[in-house]
Design a protein around this motif. Structure first.
Motif, PDB file in Angstrom:
ATOM      1  N   GLU A 122      68.361  86.520  72.813  1.00 33.21           N
ATOM      2  CA  GLU A 122      67.094  86.897  73.437  1.00 33.21           C
ATOM      3  C   GLU A 122      66.402  85.678  74.037  1.00 33.21           C
ATOM      4  OE1 GLU A 122      62.784  88.944  72.268  1.00 33.21           O
ATOM      5  OE2 GLU A 122      63.982  87.872  70.784  1.00 33.21           O
ATOM      6  N   VAL A 123      66.413  84.561  73.318  1.00 25.83           N
ATOM      7  CA  VAL A 123      65.797  83.331  73.826  1.00 25.83           C
ATOM      8  C   VAL A 123      66.503  82.847  75.091  1.00 25.83           C
ATOM      9  CG1 VAL A 123      65.354  80.904  73.321  1.00 25.83           C
ATOM     10  CG2 VAL A 123      64.901  82.633  71.583  1.00 25.83           C
ATOM     11  N   LEU A 124      67.829  82.825  75.068  1.00 28.58           N
ATOM     12  CA  LEU A 124      68.584  82.346  76.226  1.00 28.58           C
ATOM     13  C   LEU A 124      68.391  83.245  77.434  1.00 28.58           C
ATOM     14  CD1 LEU A 124      71.917  81.289  74.470  1.00 28.58           C
ATOM     15  CD2 LEU A 124      70.073  79.801  75.266  1.00 28.58           C
ATOM     16  N   ALA A 160      66.822  89.657  82.512  1.00 29.58           N
ATOM     17  CA  ALA A 160      67.406  88.571  83.294  1.00 29.58           C
ATOM     18  C   ALA A 160      68.141  89.109  84.514  1.00 29.58           C
ATOM     19  CB  ALA A 160      68.358  87.755  82.410  1.00 29.58           C
ATOM     20  N   ALA A 161      68.926  90.177  84.320  1.00 28.08           N
ATOM     21  CA  ALA A 161      69.666  90.753  85.441  1.00 28.08           C
ATOM     22  C   ALA A 161      68.726  91.335  86.487  1.00 28.08           C
ATOM     23  CB  ALA A 161      70.619  91.835  84.922  1.00 28.08           C
ATOM     24  N   ALA A 181      68.339  95.525  70.255  1.00 28.37           N
ATOM     25  CA  ALA A 181      67.550  96.019  71.377  1.00 28.37           C
ATOM     26  C   ALA A 181      66.846  94.873  72.102  1.00 28.37           C
ATOM     27  CB  ALA A 181      66.519  97.033  70.875  1.00 28.37           C
ATOM     28  N   LEU A 182      66.321  93.911  71.356  1.00 24.58           N
ATOM     29  CA  LEU A 182      65.649  92.776  71.989  1.00 24.58           C
ATOM     30  C   LEU A 182      66.628  91.959  72.829  1.00 24.58           C
ATOM     31  CD1 LEU A 182      63.373  91.647  69.028  1.00 24.58           C
ATOM     32  CD2 LEU A 182      62.614  92.683  71.181  1.00 24.58           C
ATOM     33  N   ALA A 183      67.846  91.754  72.304  1.00 28.38           N
ATOM     34  CA  ALA A 183      68.846  91.022  73.075  1.00 28.38           C
ATOM     35  C   ALA A 183      69.245  91.799  74.330  1.00 28.38           C
ATOM     36  CB  ALA A 183      70.073  90.738  72.203  1.00 28.38           C
TER      37      ALA A 183
END
Length: 449
Positions: free
Chosen positions: A344-346, A406-407, A397-399
């Protein structure tokens, strides 16, 4: 709360030496103080989170995480609705005392208005964290307002000094908690109380009133409401998702997510603070051809991933013994979630570059539609996954939402950079090609607890 330097005391006498100019650029400029203020604020937050994650049982940790998340949500709302408008007006007008003073009363009004439902929720849930956050909220918002105004258009040193005081008091509270003198809820109360008292004291020392009041015309009120709604639909959706989890699933899931995010805090901080570097970099090539703008964005994304990936990887290889030292018994709840939260951070860093590109290009309507759509989708997806698979499901779900964000931001950015922009009407907050140095984004410059 402080005002634009323009008196004779601030004017240079004589021709400054080269060394003097360099010193003033490194020490006397606004940006270094802003960075230092943000760093101090982040250190204080990290100390608070680590201390409570180490001491509190998992459900109590969830109550803390929910209270702190709602504090972050209301702080962002106050900045969007009040502070940014005051900064724009104060920067345009050399005499900014009336605007700043009126802004204090509107901030107090936002604080009181939001404190009422928080207090009711705290009483209903018997959560001391929500009750403390509600009581301290107006003062905390006034402190944040004074910090943003000082760093944005006034003298940046006093806000930094106040942040030093708050961080020192937070460290003292953390030491008392880790030594077993006070409990985690008292540590949170000391942190919130210190910040609130600083906010009230700063407001009164500058001769401003702390009584809530709006005093804004219909046009201004309509604009404030519009920006506030935009914030809630976009940036505020993460806090709203956490609130929904606490209400529907339980505080244990919120606590597990909070424990994992606490360990990943340094990596997340790199992403959060990077926009003040990404936006200027992209703004320099705003009028260039599409391939040039895309290469600049790809370059910044690569640099950001190179900075954050090692921090995330380090957390993933932390031995259990070290994790237990950091989080205590809560390590066993956080460990299965770490790789998902690291993703999620990345993904969040990749999405941030895409969003920054939209801001530089002035794509406000597209940003609102895309950010609002992602925000509305995030809450039900996270809750649905958590209902089925618990904390692991929420992390999945967060990931996934991070990947989708991002997409989506990058697909949209690639589309808008396919058309060469005109040189007329540059977007607000970005420079023309001739200026070369962009204005800093206020919320990112001053950061916040």
């Amino acid at each position: 709360m402080t005002y634009l330097p323009g008196s004779a005391a601030h004017r240079h006498r004589g021709r400054p030496s080269g060394a003097g100019v360099l010193v003033r650029r490194l020490v006397g400029g606004r940006a270094p103080w802003a960075v230092l203020t943000t760093a101090l604020s982040s250190v204080g937050n990290l100390l608070l989170s680590l201390t409570i994650a180490r001491l509190a049982p998992i459900e109590e940790l969830g109550r803390f995480a929910l209270a702190f998340s709602l504090y972050v949500l209301v702080t962002g709302l106050s900045r969007t609705v009040v502070t940014e408008a005051v900064l724009a007006e104060a920067a345009a007008e050399r005499v900014n005392r009336p605007a700043v003073a009126a802004g204090s009363r509107r901030v107090a009004a936002v604080g009181v208005g939001c404190a009422v439902p928080l207090l009711a929720g705290g009483i209903a849930d018997r959560s001391s964290y929500l009750i403390v956050a509600a009581v301290a909220l107006p003062g905390l918002l006034l402190h944040d307002y004074a910090r943003n105004i000082g760093v944005g258009v006034g003298r940046p040193r006093p806000p930094c000094m106040r942040e030093v005081v708050w961080t020192a008091l937070t460290a003292l509270a953390a030491l008392l908690g880790l030594a077993g003198v006070v409990g985690p809820s008292v540590v949170f109360g000391l942190w919130a109380g210190a910040g609130a008292l600083l906010g009230y004291a700063t407001t009164l020392l500058h001769g401003h009133r702390i009584q809530p009041g709006w005093h804004l015309d219909r046009v201004g009120s309509r604009a404030a409401a519009s920006y506030g709604l935009q914030f809630l639909l976009t940036a505020g959706s993460a806090q709203l998702a956490l609130t929904a989890l606490g209400v529907t699933i339980g505080m244990a899931v919120v606590g597990a997510l909070s424990a994992g995010r606490t360990v990943l805090g340094p990596a997340a901080l790199l992403v959060a603070s990077a926009s003040s570097l990404v936006i200027p970099h992209l703004a320099r090539v705003r009028a260039a051809a599409g391939p040039v703008r895309r290469r600049a964005a790809v370059h910044m994304t690569g640099v950001l991933l190179l900075a954050t990936a090692p921090a995330c990887l380090f957390v993933l290889v932390v031995p259990d013994r070290a994790g237990e030292v950091i989080l205590g018994d809560n390590w066993r709840h956080a460990e299965p979630l770490l790789w998902l939260l690291a993703l999620e951070v990345l993904f969040g860093g990749v999405a941030m570059v895409g969003f920054a590109g939209h801001r530089v290009q002035g794509a406000a309507r597209r940003s609102l539609l895309l950010g609002g759509g992602l925000g509305v989708l995030r809450v039900p997806v996270v809750v649905a996954f958590a209902v089925v698979w618990g904390a692991v499901g929420a992390a999945v779900a967060l990931a996934l939402m991070g990947l989708l964000s991002a997409a989506a931001w990058w697909a949209s950015y690639l589309q808008i950079t396919g058309v060469r922009p005109t040189a007329q009407n540059p977007p607000a907050g970005t420079p023309s090609a001739a200026e070369g140095t962009p204005a800093l984004s206020v919320p990112r410059v001053s950061g916040g607890r």
